[in-house]
Design a protein around this motif. Structure first.
Motif, PDB file in Angstrom:
ATOM      1  N   SER A  36      38.946 -17.464   3.661  1.00 14.20           N
ATOM      2  CA  SER A  36      38.722 -16.815   4.962  1.00 14.20           C
ATOM      3  C   SER A  36      37.226 -16.755   5.200  1.00 14.20           C
ATOM      4  O   SER A  36      36.436 -17.152   4.348  1.00 14.20           O
ATOM      5  CB  SER A  36      39.218 -15.370   4.927  1.00 14.20           C
ATOM      6  N   ALA A  37      36.871 -16.155   6.320  1.00  9.68           N
ATOM      7  CA  ALA A  37      35.460 -15.852   6.567  1.00  9.68           C
ATOM      8  C   ALA A  37      35.082 -14.643   5.722  1.00  9.68           C
ATOM      9  O   ALA A  37      35.948 -13.855   5.335  1.00  9.68           O
ATOM     10  CB  ALA A  37      35.266 -15.548   8.038  1.00  9.68           C
ATOM     11  N   THR A  42      34.425 -12.475  11.269  1.00  5.97           N
ATOM     12  CA  THR A  42      35.275 -12.834  12.420  1.00  5.97           C
ATOM     13  C   THR A  42      35.223 -11.735  13.477  1.00  5.97           C
ATOM     14  O   THR A  42      35.156 -12.024  14.676  1.00  5.97           O
ATOM     15  CB  THR A  42      36.720 -13.131  11.975  1.00  5.97           C
ATOM     16  N   GLU A 120      34.714 -19.286   8.886  1.00  3.88           N
ATOM     17  CA  GLU A 120      35.342 -20.024   7.783  1.00  3.88           C
ATOM     18  C   GLU A 120      34.495 -21.243   7.409  1.00  3.88           C
ATOM     19  O   GLU A 120      34.438 -21.625   6.231  1.00  3.88           O
ATOM     20  CB  GLU A 120      36.764 -20.442   8.158  1.00  3.88           C
ATOM     21  N   PHE A 182      42.577 -20.335   8.573  1.00  2.00           N
ATOM     22  CA  PHE A 182      42.455 -19.860   9.951  1.00  2.00           C
ATOM     23  C   PHE A 182      42.234 -20.965  10.986  1.00  2.00           C
ATOM     24  O   PHE A 182      42.880 -20.985  12.008  1.00  2.00           O
ATOM     25  CB  PHE A 182      41.306 -18.841   9.999  1.00  2.00           C
ATOM     26  N   ARG A 196      44.487 -13.993  14.325  1.00  2.00           N
ATOM     27  CA  ARG A 196      43.815 -13.142  13.352  1.00  2.00           C
ATOM     28  C   ARG A 196      44.642 -12.997  12.063  1.00  2.00           C
ATOM     29  O   ARG A 196      45.858 -12.878  12.105  1.00  2.00           O
ATOM     30  CB  ARG A 196      43.534 -11.741  13.951  1.00  2.00           C
ATOM     31  N   GLY A 197      43.946 -13.040  10.953  1.00  4.94           N
ATOM     32  CA  GLY A 197      44.631 -12.983   9.660  1.00  4.94           C
ATOM     33  C   GLY A 197      45.267 -14.313   9.278  1.00  4.94           C
ATOM     34  O   GLY A 197      46.029 -14.402   8.319  1.00  4.94           O
ATOM     35  N   GLY A 198      44.935 -15.368  10.032  1.00  4.74           N
ATOM     36  CA  GLY A 198      45.631 -16.648   9.904  1.00  4.74           C
ATOM     37  C   GLY A 198      45.388 -17.444   8.631  1.00  4.74           C
ATOM     38  O   GLY A 198      46.082 -18.440   8.388  1.00  4.74           O
ATOM     39  N   SER A 199      44.451 -17.015   7.801  1.00  5.96           N
ATOM     40  CA  SER A 199      44.216 -17.776   6.560  1.00  5.96           C
ATOM     41  C   SER A 199      45.424 -17.752   5.624  1.00  5.96           C
ATOM     42  O   SER A 199      45.661 -18.708   4.882  1.00  5.96           O
ATOM     43  CB  SER A 199      42.998 -17.233   5.814  1.00  5.96           C
ATOM     44  N   ASP A 200      46.184 -16.652   5.678  1.00  6.10           N
ATOM     45  CA  ASP A 200      47.416 -16.596   4.874  1.00  6.10           C
ATOM     46  C   ASP A 200      48.367 -17.704   5.329  1.00  6.10           C
ATOM     47  O   ASP A 200      49.026 -18.364   4.522  1.00  6.10           O
ATOM     48  CB  ASP A 200      48.156 -15.266   5.070  1.00  6.10           C
TER      49      ASP A 200
HETATM   50  N1  ASP Z   1      38.840 -14.736   9.348  1.00  3.64           N
HETATM   51  C1  ASP Z   1      40.074 -14.644  10.087  1.00  3.64           C
HETATM   52  C2  ASP Z   1      40.291 -13.234  10.563  1.00  3.64           C
HETATM   53  O1  ASP Z   1      39.492 -12.359  10.250  1.00  3.64           O
HETATM   54  C3  ASP Z   1      41.247 -15.158   9.325  1.00  3.64           C
HETATM   55  C4  ASP Z   1      41.614 -14.380   8.082  1.00  3.64           C
HETATM   56  O2  ASP Z   1      40.805 -13.580   7.590  1.00  3.64           O
HETATM   57  O3  ASP Z   1      42.706 -14.579   7.578  1.00  3.64           O
HETATM   58  O4  ASP Z   1      41.226 -12.990  11.269  1.00  3.64           O
END
Ligand code: ASP
Ligand code: ADP
Ligand code: MG
Length: 440
Positions: A36-37, A42, A120, A182, A196-200
């Motif tokens: 992730s970042a 982000t 990222e 992401f 958002r949260g897309g790295s998972d």
């Molecule tokens: N950096 C992105 C976010 O903050 C993706 C992630 O952290 O999964 O949403």
């Protein structure tokens, strides 16, 4: 080959990045590492993008400069040789120059995606620089070359597999690959993201695409807990969950997983492990096809829900009524989360209210429409919840004093959901924690 994904907090400080490098080199199994970042980046980029959308270039510029300053401090501690510091500085220069150029271009949705992608791109390049300093052999795989979504923003798993396999084949003797979570490319070929949260989600898609032995999600907590640890004092980690249980929890608000991150792993039967970077030997949570046991495992909550009630005296006799109602939501590509019906009314909930005005206008053709905003869905998730005849009474017992607006039960064997006002959400989570888990 396995996939290891590290979230923002796992990379938030130079020392954390050092720890991550130890974790990815701890064994010799070939791996794709998804990053992730760095935490906070982000959010900062979203702020910058919002300021540009409003035309406030001065404040946007201040925010860009402040972020750049933070990164200069970061690289100073990340790498130690002058040579690597110079390389890291060049990386910062390249990306912050890009942000400064964007300042001068007129704002568009596509440009905002470019801004968000910088986090990222920076974290992976800086991590790679550190690995190089340590003499760790690895390959940086650009996610924008293989992670694609279609016109409906759905990942193209077949395409991802073909492209990723090609890239891996070009580096046949390599054991360690680093890539960005992401970010992706959309159907127009533009830079986009998986929300958002897309790295998972990236990690799970990659794991599915390469048929990985496991998909490890490394974060700042020792696995999925039985309740939201940000809201409830006493929560406990869950040892094992089925894909179905984990998907329900992710979808209904357990922030530890992106809402869509389970299906790719489930489809290709790849075990997902939730692990703690701060405590790598903790068992965490294993997610696989079988549930470990029956009964309630956890509760989660989703905020910002809008409830829509359509009251129609014609409904009683009108078969096809629900279809017409659903067609309105389909037309505006707005998913429905909960639904309850009676002879004279139907209530549904949505979490994306972008088209609420249009939806309301079209629904008014069928009858009176009532809207309640700022609601919360609280979901009680487990395996064959109904198998225990006492579960429902325990749930309602726990909800004493709460005004429940909707209840959904029986839709799946894994979930009971209730709709309450957003203001009551925290209280509901606390009451369920004591009522269902005996945790105070
Ligand atoms: N950096 C992105 C976010 O903050 C993706 C992630 O952290 O999964 O949403
Ligand atoms: P990352 O930056 O690694 O992606 P996230 O912040 O997205 O991490 O997810 C981890 C956080 O999710 C935890 O710190 C925790 O506060 C929150 N969280 C919410 N619900 C749960 C839950 N049921 N179990 C574990 N963590 C949860
Ligand atoms: Mg996350």
């Amino acid at each position: 080959m396995k996939v290891m994904k590290f979230g923002g907090t796992s990379l938030g400080k130079p020392q954390r990045m050092h720890e991550v490098s130890k974790l990815v080199t701890a064994d010799t199994e070939p791996k794709i590492v998804v990053l992730s970042a760095v935490s906070g980046t982000t959010n900062a980029l979203v702020t910058i993008s919002d300021l540009l959308a409003k035309g406030d270039r001065t404040t946007a510029k201040e925010k860009i400069d402040a972020l750049e300053q933070q990164y200069h401090l970061f690289i100073n501690e990340l790498v130690s040789t002058e040579n690597r510091k110079a390389i890291a500085q060049n990386i910062l220069q390249e990306h912050f120059e890009f942000l400064n150029i964007i300042l001068r271009i007129s704002y568009s949705e596509a440009l905002s995606k470019d801004i968000l992608a910088q986090g990222e791109l920076l974290s992976t390049k800086l991590f790679s620089t550190y690995l190089n300093e340590k003499g760790v052999k690895h390959i940086l795989l650009p996610a924008l070359e293989f992670m694609t979504i279609d016109m409906n923003d759905e990942p193209q798993i077949g395409n991802i597999r073909v492209k990723l396999t090609q890239l891996l084949k070009q580096n046949i003797n390599q054991q360690l690959f680093i890539t960005q979570g992401f970010i992706c490319r959309n159907a127009k070929g533009e830079v986009d993201n998986l929300r958002r949260g897309g790295s998972d989600y990236s990690a799970s898609l990659i794991a599915a695409a390469i048929n990985a032995s496991a998909c490890e999600i490394w974060t700042d907590i020792n696995g999925m807990h039985n309740n939201d640890p940000r809201i409830v004092d006493k929560t406990i980690p869950i040892e094992q969950l089925s894909f179905d249980e984990a998907a329900e929890l992710a979808y209904f608000g357990a922030k530890i997983l992106h809402p869509a991150s389970i299906w790719p792993a489930q489809q290709f039967n790849i075990p997902v492990k939730l692990l703690n970077t701060m405590d790598p030997s903790a068992p965490g949570t294993l997610i696989k096809s079988e549930a470990a046991s029956k009964g309630v495992k956890a509760v989660a909550a989703k905020d910002g829900i809008t409830a829509i009630k359509i009251r129609s005296s014609r409904m009683l006799l009108a078969y096809g009524f629900l279809r017409q109602v659903f067609e309105v939501f389909e037309k505006y590509r707005t998913p429905i989360d909960m639904i309850t019906t009676s002879e004279v009314a139907v209530s549904v909930t949505i979490d994306n209210d972008a088209y609420l005005k249009d939806i309301t206008r079209e629904l008014e053709v069928f009858g009176t429409v009532e809207i309640d905003r700022e609601q919360a869905i609280v979901s009680i998730v487990g395996n064959e919840i109904a198998a225990d005849a006492n579960t429902l009474s325990k749930v309602f017992e726990s909800l004493k004093g709460i005004n429940v607006r909707m209840v959904s039960y029986g839709g799946s064997a894994h979930n009971i959901s209730v709709l309450v006002t957003g203001a009551q959400k925290n209280q509901v989570l606390k009451q369920l924690n004591s009522g269902l888990f005996g945790l105070f």
